[in-house]
Design an enzyme around this catalytic site. Structure first.
Site, mmCIF file in Angstrom:
data_model
loop_
_atom_site.group_PDB
_atom_site.id
_atom_site.type_symbol
_atom_site.label_atom_id
_atom_site.label_comp_id
_atom_site.label_asym_id
_atom_site.label_seq_id
_atom_site.Cartn_x
_atom_site.Cartn_y
_atom_site.Cartn_z
ATOM 1 N N ARG A 106 0.855 -1.176 0.000
ATOM 2 C CA ARG A 106 0.000 0.000 0.000
ATOM 3 C C ARG A 106 0.892 1.226 0.000
ATOM 4 O O ARG A 106 1.923 1.263 0.675
ATOM 5 C CB ARG A 106 -0.880 0.002 1.249
ATOM 6 C CG ARG A 106 -1.923 1.121 1.286
ATOM 7 C CD ARG A 106 -2.548 1.225 2.669
ATOM 8 N NE ARG A 106 -3.143 -0.016 3.105
ATOM 9 C CZ ARG A 106 -4.389 -0.391 2.842
ATOM 10 N NH1 ARG A 106 -5.155 0.384 2.102
ATOM 11 N NH2 ARG A 106 -4.856 -1.532 3.295
ATOM 12 N N GLY A 107 0.529 2.226 -0.789
ATOM 13 C CA GLY A 107 1.319 3.440 -0.834
ATOM 14 C C GLY A 107 0.499 4.605 -1.325
ATOM 15 O O GLY A 107 -0.703 4.485 -1.575
ATOM 16 N N MET A 109 0.495 6.093 -4.167
ATOM 17 C CA MET A 109 -0.013 5.973 -5.521
ATOM 18 C C MET A 109 -1.116 4.943 -5.636
ATOM 19 O O MET A 109 -2.086 5.120 -6.368
ATOM 20 C CB MET A 109 1.142 5.604 -6.467
ATOM 21 C CG MET A 109 0.713 5.232 -7.882
ATOM 22 S SD MET A 109 -0.305 6.486 -8.662
ATOM 23 C CE MET A 109 -0.762 5.603 -10.139
ATOM 24 N N VAL A 112 -1.728 -2.496 -3.888
ATOM 25 C CA VAL A 112 -1.440 -3.639 -4.751
ATOM 26 C C VAL A 112 -1.903 -4.916 -4.064
ATOM 27 O O VAL A 112 -1.520 -5.196 -2.925
ATOM 28 C CB VAL A 112 0.062 -3.729 -5.087
ATOM 29 C CG1 VAL A 112 0.317 -4.896 -6.032
ATOM 30 C CG2 VAL A 112 0.531 -2.436 -5.721
ATOM 31 N N ASP A 222 12.421 5.345 -11.054
ATOM 32 C CA ASP A 222 12.488 4.909 -9.649
ATOM 33 C C ASP A 222 13.195 3.568 -9.542
ATOM 34 O O ASP A 222 12.782 2.704 -8.788
ATOM 35 C CB ASP A 222 11.088 4.824 -9.044
ATOM 36 C CG ASP A 222 11.134 4.761 -7.505
ATOM 37 O OD1 ASP A 222 12.113 5.277 -6.925
ATOM 38 O OD2 ASP A 222 10.212 4.192 -6.903
#
Length: 521
Positions: A106-107, A109, A112, A222
């Site tokens: 989790r982030g 953006m 997932v 990244d």
């Protein structure tokens, strides 16, 4: 601070990120074993990782397009173990043909999930915008762009995007589930450094994947050990093009103004200064990863996010030799070229980086190849090899430079004999022409020795200037010879010989050596 202590701090930092936020304090108390200074150093990295300032926090947290390590392993790279997500209402539900079976990360953006495609019977990774950002047009546009850019890439070293789905006005990106371990896990869990052969194998796989992406106009932005996966079969894959930037005629950007992309320890200096992303920015990130693979240390690691950024902008990386005396010089040069502060000092194209890595061999491989070839050495080839041809080209640049320097002496003598008081002006013109010719050739010689990836471009840019300088020198010496011939025939003959040599060198000898040294141009 010594290297071993930095390595321990770095390992504890990443291990703490893999813990639940509420469990980190207890984990650090136990892992640091009463070493208050050690715990303080690790805590400072964790604090910098979560700070709200653009400069003092990791850029992945400043940019909503980046996932951060704040829930379990919390990285969105497929293949990671499931993190705690029992309170997530989507787990156990179905999204069309996809069954959501677990939470991978989790982030800012997106979230997932691990899922199962019931139509094709395969595991998948599913990235979704968090509910809080469901109505954010910029973030939705970023997710659509990610699908477009990543789906355009077809390469065994890049995680494949399967589909971009929309269910109940929510976007979901479905892509390849990559089982295995991240490169960060590999670096953290090893007691010894990777062998040079292993480093080269991983580096070549990453570079090939980046070259394929760059050929498609996609910049990762990244790249870091967390975004490189090791599959059980030994294959290496680059994942998470979630902030990938696609070259467009309009120069469209999906990041908000002032938001730097990437993770600060791996972001190129020009990106930190707010300049546009380019393939050479990925080369810098690749150089940081390669440095870590070789030494086990980050080349710019500071005590917190701010000092790391400052080191990237202002400091040169430590030499590799003290840490890895077995590192081939060619491989060390590749690392330092990638870590150059100025983009123009890196490789002109990532394909050049791949070629350089293909040419770099470990001492063990070089010895094995030499032993394998020893019993069946072919008869000497009368034709010059490419290496010898390039040596002759370099020798020609130095030789012409020396001749031009010596040619100033007869021009100096002749200044007194040139009629009508033009002697000094003729000599000053000769100095200017020789200065141009010498500097151009020394520049090419230096570039061929230190920055070979830029040599083709520098040769192209200097070709016209060299021909003009050579032609001007020949005309000037012929004119001077004609003026002094009646009174000083021997000096005139010497000047005529210099003029002829200049023409032959420029029009015959140099083109021949260039064709032999650079047959692909």
């Amino acid at each position: 601070m010594d290297v071993e202590r930095w390595r321990r701090i770095n390992n504890l930092f990443h291990a703490a990120l893999d813990q639940e936020p509420q469990a980190r304090d207890a984990y650090l108390d136990e892992a640091c074993g009463g070493d208050g200074a050690l715990r303080e150093e690790v805590q400072s990295l964790l604090d910098a990782h979560a700070k709200p300032s653009v400069v003092d926090r990791p850029a992945l947290e400043a940019d909503p397009g980046l996932l951060r390590h704040d829930e379990g392993s919390a990285h969105d790279a497929p293949g990671m173990q499931d993190v705690a997500g029992a309170d997530d209402p989507l787990i156990g539900q179905s999204l069309g043909p996809y069954e959501v079976t677990g939470l991978l990360g989790r982030g800012g953006m997106g979230v997932v999930y691990r899922g199962f495609d019931t139509r094709l019977g395969r595991l998948v990774a599913i990235k979704a915008l968090p509910p809080a950002f469901g109505d954010d047009a910029v973030l939705r546009a970023r997710l659509r762009r990610e699908a477009t850019s990543a789906a355009a890439l077809s390469h065994p070293g890049i995680a494949t995007v399967y589909a971009l789905e929309e269910f109940e006005r929510h976007l979901y990106l479905v892509y390849e589930y990559v089982p295995g371990r991240t490169l960060r896990d590999t670096l953290r869990d090893r007691d010894a450094l990777l062998s040079i052969d292993d480093v080269l194998a991983i580096a070549r796989a990453i570079a090939r994947a980046l070259a394929a992406a760059h050929a498609g106009g996609v910049v990762h932005r990244d790249l870091k050990p967390e975004n490189v996966m090791h599959l059980p079969d030994g294959q290496t894959k680059v994942v998470d093009f979630g902030i990938a930037w696609v070259e467009t005629n309009e120069g469209e950007r999906l990041t908000r103004p002032g938001e730097p992309p990437g993770t600060p320890g791996y972001v190129a200096p020009e990106i930190l200064r707010g300049e546009p992303a380019s393939p050479r920015a990925d080369q810098f990130s690749f150089g940081v990863v390669l440095y870590e693979l070789l030494t086990g240390n980050h080349p710019f690691l500071g005590s917190d996010g701010s000092s790391t950024i400052a080191r990237i902008l202002e400091h040169e990386p430590p030499a590799i030799d003290p840490e890895r005396p077995d590192c081939p010089r060619a491989l060390a040069r590749i690392v330092m070229t990638c870590l150059a502060k100025t983009p123009g000092d890196r490789y002109a194209a990532t394909d050049d980086l791949v070629a350089a890595l293909e040419g770099a061999v470990s001492p063990a491989q070089a010895q094995a190849e030499a032993q394998a070839q020893a019993p069946k050495l072919p008869a000497p080839d009368p034709k010059p090899t490419l290496r010898s041809a390039r040596w002759w080209w370099q020798f020609h640049q130095v030789a012409v430079t020396a001749v031009y320097g010596l040619a100033l002496y007869p021009m100096w003598r002749a200044r007194e004999w040139v009629p009508d008081g033009w002697g000094l002006l003729v000599f000053m013109a000769a100095v200017a022409i020789v200065f141009v010719a010498i500097n151009l050739r020394l520049h090419l010689w230096f570039t061929s020795r230190v920055y070979p990836a830029q040599l083709a471009e520098q040769r192209r840019r200097s070709a016209v200037w060299k021909r003009l300088a050579d032609s001007a020198f020949a005309l000037l010496t012929l004119g001077t010879a004609a003026g002094i011939a009646p009174g000083y025939p021997r000096w005139a003959a010497l000047l005529i010989a210099l003029a002829i040599s200049s023409v032959l060198s420029s029009r015959v000898i140099e083109p021949t050596t260039e064709r032999a040294a650079f047959p692909s141009d």
